[in-house]
Design an enzyme around this catalytic site. Structure first.
Site, PDB file in Angstrom:
ATOM      1  N   GLN A 104       8.504  40.178   0.271  1.00 57.94           N
ATOM      2  CA  GLN A 104       8.913  41.015   1.224  1.00 57.94           C
ATOM      3  C   GLN A 104       9.856  40.491   2.306  1.00 57.94           C
ATOM      4  O   GLN A 104      10.161  41.042   3.330  1.00 57.94           O
ATOM      5  CB  GLN A 104       7.438  41.241   1.971  1.00 57.94           C
ATOM      6  CG  GLN A 104       6.232  41.992   1.277  1.00 57.94           C
ATOM      7  CD  GLN A 104       4.912  41.742   1.933  1.00 57.94           C
ATOM      8  OE1 GLN A 104       4.888  42.522   2.973  1.00 57.94           O
ATOM      9  NE2 GLN A 104       4.429  40.594   1.738  1.00 57.94           N
ATOM     10  N   ASN A 105      10.337  39.392   1.882  1.00 62.27           N
ATOM     11  CA  ASN A 105      11.024  38.584   2.781  1.00 62.27           C
ATOM     12  C   ASN A 105      12.607  38.994   2.825  1.00 62.27           C
ATOM     13  O   ASN A 105      13.126  39.262   1.299  1.00 62.27           O
ATOM     14  CB  ASN A 105      11.018  37.100   2.806  1.00 62.27           C
ATOM     15  CG  ASN A 105       9.731  36.613   3.182  1.00 62.27           C
ATOM     16  OD1 ASN A 105       8.797  37.370   3.849  1.00 62.27           O
ATOM     17  ND2 ASN A 105       9.327  35.456   2.617  1.00 62.27           N
ATOM     18  N   ASP A 107      15.072  36.995   3.613  1.00 59.87           N
ATOM     19  CA  ASP A 107      15.781  35.865   4.161  1.00 59.87           C
ATOM     20  C   ASP A 107      16.657  35.175   3.239  1.00 59.87           C
ATOM     21  O   ASP A 107      17.517  34.302   3.236  1.00 59.87           O
ATOM     22  CB  ASP A 107      14.918  34.838   4.921  1.00 59.87           C
ATOM     23  CG  ASP A 107      13.752  34.360   4.052  1.00 59.87           C
ATOM     24  OD1 ASP A 107      13.930  34.451   2.860  1.00 59.87           O
ATOM     25  OD2 ASP A 107      12.719  34.094   4.678  1.00 59.87           O
ATOM     26  N   HIS A 122      12.153  44.503   0.569  1.00 62.12           N
ATOM     27  CA  HIS A 122      12.406  44.897   1.875  1.00 62.12           C
ATOM     28  C   HIS A 122      13.845  44.756   2.219  1.00 62.12           C
ATOM     29  O   HIS A 122      14.439  44.513   3.395  1.00 62.12           O
ATOM     30  CB  HIS A 122      11.644  44.318   3.173  1.00 62.12           C
ATOM     31  CG  HIS A 122      10.172  44.815   3.004  1.00 62.12           C
ATOM     32  ND1 HIS A 122       9.289  44.224   3.801  1.00 62.12           N
ATOM     33  CD2 HIS A 122       9.302  45.712   2.462  1.00 62.12           C
ATOM     34  CE1 HIS A 122       8.011  44.692   3.467  1.00 62.12           C
ATOM     35  NE2 HIS A 122       8.160  45.849   2.776  1.00 62.12           N
ATOM     36  N   GLY A 190       1.233  33.696   1.793  1.00 65.23           N
ATOM     37  CA  GLY A 190       2.221  33.638   3.189  1.00 65.23           C
ATOM     38  C   GLY A 190       2.391  35.258   3.664  1.00 65.23           C
ATOM     39  O   GLY A 190       3.393  35.687   4.382  1.00 65.23           O
ATOM     40  N   THR A 191       1.464  35.968   3.325  1.00 67.73           N
ATOM     41  CA  THR A 191       1.549  37.538   3.902  1.00 67.73           C
ATOM     42  C   THR A 191       0.068  37.876   4.456  1.00 67.73           C
ATOM     43  O   THR A 191      -0.708  37.468   3.813  1.00 67.73           O
ATOM     44  CB  THR A 191       2.042  38.435   2.862  1.00 67.73           C
ATOM     45  OG1 THR A 191       1.948  39.945   3.348  1.00 67.73           O
ATOM     46  CG2 THR A 191       1.157  38.235   1.513  1.00 67.73           C
ATOM     47  N   ALA A 234       1.596  26.781   3.008  1.00 69.36           N
ATOM     48  CA  ALA A 234       2.045  27.021   1.447  1.00 69.36           C
ATOM     49  C   ALA A 234       2.984  25.903   0.979  1.00 69.36           C
ATOM     50  O   ALA A 234       3.001  25.528  -0.023  1.00 69.36           O
ATOM     51  CB  ALA A 234       2.909  28.379   1.650  1.00 69.36           C
TER      52      ALA A 234
HETATM   53  P1  OAD Z   1       3.355  38.635   8.642  1.00 67.82           P
HETATM   54  O1  OAD Z   1       3.913  37.789   9.974  1.00 67.82           O
HETATM   55  O2  OAD Z   1       2.395  39.923   8.917  1.00 67.82           O
HETATM   56  O3  OAD Z   1       2.270  37.501   8.136  1.00 67.82           O
HETATM   57  C1  OAD Z   1       2.608  36.283   7.807  1.00 67.82           C
HETATM   58  C2  OAD Z   1       1.411  35.368   7.219  1.00 67.82           C
HETATM   59  O4  OAD Z   1       1.833  34.194   6.963  1.00 67.82           O
HETATM   60  C3  OAD Z   1       0.108  35.426   8.064  1.00 67.82           C
HETATM   61  O5  OAD Z   1      -1.077  35.868   7.407  1.00 67.82           O
HETATM   62  C4  OAD Z   1       0.065  34.036   8.444  1.00 67.82           C
HETATM   63  O6  OAD Z   1      -1.426  33.610   8.576  1.00 67.82           O
HETATM   64  C5  OAD Z   1       0.801  33.452   7.239  1.00 67.82           C
HETATM   65  N1  OAD Z   1       1.359  32.029   7.280  1.00 67.82           N
HETATM   66  C6  OAD Z   1       1.886  31.568   8.367  1.00 67.82           C
HETATM   67  N2  OAD Z   1       2.476  30.349   8.311  1.00 67.82           N
HETATM   68  C7  OAD Z   1       2.040  29.769   6.917  1.00 67.82           C
HETATM   69  C8  OAD Z   1       2.239  28.902   6.116  1.00 67.82           C
HETATM   70  N3  OAD Z   1       2.912  27.793   6.597  1.00 67.82           N
HETATM   71  N4  OAD Z   1       1.815  28.755   4.870  1.00 67.82           N
HETATM   72  C9  OAD Z   1       1.246  29.878   4.199  1.00 67.82           C
HETATM   73  N5  OAD Z   1       0.714  31.225   5.184  1.00 67.82           N
HETATM   74  C10 OAD Z   1       1.358  31.081   6.382  1.00 67.82           C
HETATM   75  O7  OAD Z   1       4.406  38.656   7.652  1.00 67.82           O
HETATM   76  P2  OAD Z   1       4.483  39.609   6.324  1.00 67.82           P
HETATM   77  O8  OAD Z   1       2.957  39.832   5.736  1.00 67.82           O
HETATM   78  O9  OAD Z   1       5.536  39.220   5.436  1.00 67.82           O
HETATM   79  O10 OAD Z   1       8.472  44.467   7.201  1.00 67.82           O
HETATM   80  O11 OAD Z   1       4.902  40.981   6.915  1.00 67.82           O
HETATM   81  C11 OAD Z   1       5.171  41.943   5.999  1.00 67.82           C
HETATM   82  C12 OAD Z   1       6.123  43.026   6.796  1.00 67.82           C
HETATM   83  O12 OAD Z   1       5.849  43.401   8.289  1.00 67.82           O
HETATM   84  C13 OAD Z   1       7.650  42.259   6.734  1.00 67.82           C
HETATM   85  O13 OAD Z   1       7.984  42.315   5.589  1.00 67.82           O
HETATM   86  C14 OAD Z   1       8.209  43.281   7.800  1.00 67.82           C
HETATM   87  C15 OAD Z   1       7.132  43.102   8.814  1.00 67.82           C
HETATM   88  O14 OAD Z   1       7.131  44.003   9.568  1.00 67.82           O
HETATM   89  C16 OAD Z   1       9.487  45.237   7.842  1.00 67.82           C
HETATM   90  O15 OAD Z   1      10.398  44.762   8.471  1.00 67.82           O
HETATM   91  C17 OAD Z   1       9.913  46.430   6.856  1.00 67.82           C
END
Ligand code: OAD
Length: 246
Positions: A104-105, A107, A122, A190-191, A234
């Protein structure tokens, strides 16, 4: 020495090269590289409002602001590198005979790490496209000026990412559904697993009989329905899984 994570025997057995594997990643996998996540205490959506920055209407209403916000995020990304979690996934791809990486990243860090055929649900923040004629720009030529820059056709150029309310790229999404419903082992890394349709992929995999594992700093929306939660960074956990490859 970092402490080894505890991994079930079922998962260890599945780490053999014949297993069909799909990995879905989210912002958390890039957090240790220095990319801010969206949710949580330091998340982008705590400081900024998605509807003011990540929608087509926002771009039409205030193209300069939206363009500048993406420039700010691009600057962060330009200066960072893939971390051990991205690198471990390159080893996953080398090890498993059938492997798909869906992210979903936006980057581009998986590509930078060396992963191939990454399914970018995305879009990609480094790429741009014209809102009028659809021309794609992998890089912006020096001659293209303006905030936001103007396409040769006169239309505004926008980042080639999926905004809220927009469709995901259809081919990428269809492919992601197909492989998720036909794998043996699925990782959600990490989602927060709250943004659909990406968040439905682990559930589809589970319903289709796959063993589903999440790697996250905390439990998520899907923890109660999946098979195994590996809690931690991760960047620590993914390289440790590589050590169990058979
Ligand atoms: P989120 O910011 O919603 O979630 C990030 C997740 O990563 C959280 O559950 C954290 O606990 C976890 N996390 C943080 N640091 C970590 C690490 N070092 N190792 C493992 N896990 C870790 O991000 P996404 O789920 O990617 O969409 O968000 C989904 C979508 O929402 C994005 O693609 C974006 C956003 O709005 C759009 O812009 C369309």
């Amino acid at each position: 020495m970092s402490q080894m994570i505890s991994v079930s025997e079922a998962l260890k057995t599945l780490l053999s090269k014949e297993t069909k594997v799909v990995v879905l990643t989210g912002a958390g996998i890039s957090a240790e590289s220095g990319v801010p996540t969206f949710r949580g205490e330091d998340g982008l959506w705590k400081k900024f409002r998605p509807e003011e920055l990540a929608t087509f209407d926002a771009f039409m209403a205030n193209p300069e602001l939206v363009w500048e916000w993406y420039e700010y995020r691009r600057k962060i990304i330009e200066e960072i590198k893939p971390n051990p979690a991205h690198l471990a996934l390159v080893e996953f791809q080398n090890h498993f005979e059938e492997f798909d990486l869906i992210t979903q990243n936006v980057d581009g860090l998986h590509n930078q790490a060396g992963s191939k055929n990454v399914v970018e649900l995305h879009g990609n923040i480094k790429r741009n496209k014209c809102i009028r004629c659809g021309a794609q720009y992998e890089t912006l030529e020096k001659t293209i000026k303006g905030i936001p820059p103007k396409c040769h056709c006169g239309g505004n150029i926008r980042p080639d990412v999926v905004w809220f309310g927009e469709m995901l790229p259809q081919d990428a999404l269809n492919y992601a559904f197909k492989v998720s419903s036909d794998c043996d082992l699925f990782f959600s890394v990490g989602t927060s697993a709250v943004v659909h349709p990406a968040a439905s992929l682990p559930l589809i995999a589970k319903r289709s009989g796959a063993y589903v594992v999440e790697v996250n700093m905390e439990r998520t929306e899907i923890s109660h329905v999946i098979d195994e939660s590996l809690i931690g960074k991760a960047g620590k956990i993914m390289p440790q899984l590589v050590k169990f490859f058979m």
